[in-house]
Design a protein around this motif. Structure first.
Motif: not given
Ligand code: MG
Ligand code: PEP
Length: 741
Positions: A527, A530, A557, A622, A624, A648, A658
């Motif tokens: 990935r 991030d 982000r 992703m 999310e 996420d 979170r």
């Molecule tokens: Mg994430």
């Protein structure tokens, strides 16, 4: 000129593994190797066991007489054993060679005609010596300069068969003294001591059992220091399938030499696999001649110590743990129990006061705490949730960790013996004292395969070699920001400004290739980074390039950075690293993934850059954010599939941070709203013929969530290494129940 006819010596090229009884294990294997295409072995000959018997014949009765006496009076008497050994050895060393044996050795030495010195090595008849550990007990002499010395050292090799240790060993293992014999190998010396390099290599990673890599340990000068364990050599890693070097820290030799060595190691292993009828890892000694710069193989034998991981550990309490006072509770990370003295630290600056085996108690950790986390037998934090990155790092290091206790630093006393328990479901506990617990090993031998692919989440490249030895279908998520934090530590834009972008790419390549190489040929999804802006700012040089954001979790982000003029060049470095790993290292199991994409337009722009940078790989996105579910039909055309980021997606669906301990009681991926979104997006992907997986933390922590995913028909999901086995067994059971319905 045809070789002279000999009866007591044999040229290495004329012998092989069938001649073990005549020339001993070492010479027999050198004979095998010297005839292999592409392998260079220093030329030489064996003084056979027949020669040994011929030499010993006049002394045999006297030797046996002494051995008999020792047998009668007992090997236990060290004085008698020592004296017998000394007597037999001096008889052998004082005896002269007769004309026949001396003549053959002399002729062979002249025919060998070494430019420099020779090595004189004992070669034991391994078939008679029941234990591999016996190898190395007899003497070896390097840098033997002339014939006279050669004859002398040959006798010393012969006599080394009668050291007290060897005799006692034979007695202990019931080996008869009547049959002992020894061969000696004479070989042209490789000049490793003069500007040369020598070392050992294994066709397996000896620590983890990962067989995708060749491990080479080079050492300047003669190899004896490594063999004896006197030096801690560099560790070079070479990919078996492409022979590319992925780790070469000090450049004692350049990559091309290591590739060549690895190629020879594979050829040797293949040769023996053909002979044994199965693959046997090899342990090989080699040297680079300091003058000719040629590589030579000095020895090859099966690697006996290592075997693949065959079990997995499960921790559980056995006693009445309720008797122990509870000091704090929080969310569990890693399914283990740890204990030690609680050590409360306010900041990472106190790192030096932390001792191996202590339990770290602190407000919150970040990647800077890694050195302490490695040493800790447990970690307790006031803040953070199960999916914060500190938790993820601890889990991977195999250290039990309790996050979000809110009060740990206050309710746990400095120095108190505590037990950190992460094995009792969703509530983790810090106990005062040490309740008894046990560790059960689960066999990995009969692990079922499943329709649903069960992949691993991998963070640190250092753990990849070991994790790849677990039952797994590849890597569902490897976060680039973890590799950047642990391997680089510097902001990419800062390095670009200094003109040091190559450093960024090289270090990233090293981390990526270690992970992709460990799992090859199974798919690995990397990935793109991030980090949040506050995390980027913590990288060296980062502050100058990062904005102060009120809420970085929802700020600059993921995708929004990659096409932004203020970050695009840094993103391209990540693409360059991917490209190198795929194209130069032949790691075509690499896939890439884009996180946090808010709109289809963002998807389009990022995809264009990835393609423009020539990254030829599967490209995933992703899922999310609720928009990713609602507009899946508009996002998915840009990608090969979705990987659901439930960490996420829960945050964005429930509108909670979170990382906040204050609302962590509301954070639950099993919330109906989250599950409805997940079930819906799995359906959409299937309708569109796109792959769909999930790489958040939920199925690692909640078996019922894993069941939910299987029942939705998800293609794959990934879990942390600590629950890889357990999850596979569970999924096999669920799938079987589905089939039986
Ligand atoms: Mg994430
Ligand atoms: C997720 O959001 O579920 C995920 C896997 O990504 P991260 O935890 O790195 O945000």
């Amino acid at each position: 000129m045809p070789s002279k006819q000999y009866s007591l010596v044999r040229w290495l090229k004329d012998i092989g593994s069938d001649d073990l009884a005549l020339v001993g294990g070492k010479n027999a294997s050198l004979g095998e190797l010297i005839n292999l295409e592409g392998i260079k072995v220093p030329n030489g000959f064996a003084i056979t066991t027949d020669a040994f018997k011929h030499f010993v014949a006049p002394l045999r009765d006297e030797i046996m007489e002494r051995v008999e006496k020792l047998r009668a009076d007992g090997y236990e008497s060290m004085t008698l054993l020592d004296r017998t050994s000394r007597e037999i050895r001096s008889m052998l060393e004082e005896q002269s060679f007769d004309d026949r044996l001396k003549g053959e050795i002399t002729d062979a030495y002249r025919e060998l005609n070494p430019v420099g010195n020779v090595a004189v090595r004992s070669s034991a008849t391994a078939e008679d010596l029941p234990d591999a550990s016996f190898a190395g007990q007899q003497d070896t002499f390097l840098n033997v300069a002339n014939l006279e010395e050669l004859l002398d050292k040959t006798k010393k090799c012969f006599s080394s068969l009668y050291t007290a240790r060897a005799m006692s060993y034979r007695h202990g293992t019931g080996f008869s003294e009547d049959d002992v014999s020894l061969s000696v190998g004479i070989q042209v010396m490789v000049r490793a001591d003069w500007n040369g390099v020598s070392g050992v290599m294994f066709t397996v990673d000896t620590e983890t059992g990962n067989e995708n890599l060749i491990l080479i340990t080079p050492h300047r000068g003669l190899g004896e220091a490594i063999v004896q364990g006197e030096v801690k050599p560099d560790e070079i890693l070479v990919l078996r399938h492409s022979l590319c070097v992925i780790q070469n820290p000090q450049k004692i030799l350049d990559d091309a030499h290591y590739s060549e060595l690895a190629k020879q190691a594979v050829a040797i292993e293949d040769h023996y696999a053909g002979k044994f009828g199965r693959r046997v890892y090899m342990d090989i000694e080699w040297a680079l001649d300091g003058q000719s710069r040629e590589l030579f193989i000095l020895q090859a034998r099966p690697e006996t110590i290592h075997s693949r991981a065959v079990s997995h550990k499960r921790y559980f309490f056995v006693d009445d743990k309720e008797k122990f006072e509870v000091l704090a509770t929080g969310r569990p990370v890693g399914m283990k129990i740890g204990h030690g003295a609680a050590t409360i630290l306010d900041s990472v600056a106190e790192i030096d006061s932390f001792k191996e085996g202590q339990v770290l108690v602190t407000r919150m950790t970040d990647p800077d705490w890694e050195p302490i986390m490695k040493k800790a037998s447990g970690i307790v934090t006031d803040q953070g949730g199960r999916t914060c990155h500190a938790a993820i790092v601890a889990r991977e290091m195999g250290v039990p960790c309790i996050v979000g206790t809110e009060t740990g630093t206050k309710t746990i006393a400095q120095g108190r013996e505590v037990t950190v328990s992460c094995v009792e479901g969703e509530l983790a506990t810090v106990f005062s004292g040490l309740p008894a617990y046990e560790v059960e090993e689960i066999s990995l031998e009969h692990i079922p395969t499943t329709r649903t692919k069960i992949m691993l989440n991998v963070g640190s490249p250092d753990k990849a070699l070991a994790s790849a030895c677990l039952p797994q279908d590849g890597v569902g998520l490897a976060r680039l920001e973890f590799i950047i934090a642990s391997h680089i530590g510097q902001h990419p834009l800062y390095l670009l400004k200094l003109g040091k972008e190559d450093v960024f790419v090289e270090k990233l390549v090293s981390g990526l290739s270690r992970i992709a190489g460990a799992f090859f040929p199974k798919p690995v999804i990397f990935r793109f980074s991030d980090f949040k802006s506050n995390e980027y700012a913590n990288l060296t040089g980062g502050r100058a390039f990062e904005p102060e954001e009120e809420n970085p979790m929802l700020g600059w982000r993921g995708a929004s950075r990659y096409y932004d003029d203020r970050y695009r060049e840094a993103f391209k470095l990540e693409c360059a690293a991917m490209r190198k790993v795929i194209e130069e290292f032949g790691l075509d199991n690499v896939n890439v993934m884009v996180p946090f994409v808010r709109t289809p337009r963002e998807a389009e722009r990022v995809r264009a850059i990835i393609d423009g940078e020539g990254v030829k790989a599967g490209v995933y996105m992703m899922c999310e954010i609720p928009s990713n579910v609602i507009l899946a039909k508009d996002f998915l055309p840009y990608f090969d599939g979705y990987s659901i980021g439930s960490n996420d997606l829960t945050q964005t669906t429930l509108g909670l941070d979170r990382d906040s301990a204050l609302v962590s009681h509301l954070y639950d991926e099993r919330n109906e709203a989250v599950k409805i979104l997940i079930a819906s997006v799995i359906r959409t992907c299937k309708e569109m013929g796109k792959k769909v997986g999930l790489c958040g933390q939920a199925p690692s922590d909640f078996p019922d969530f894993a069941k939910f995913l299987v029942e939705c028909g998800i293609d794959s999901f990934s879990v942390t290494a600590d629950v890889a086995v357990k999850t596979r067994l569970l999924v096999a059971e669920i799938e079987k129940a589905q089939a039986d319905r």
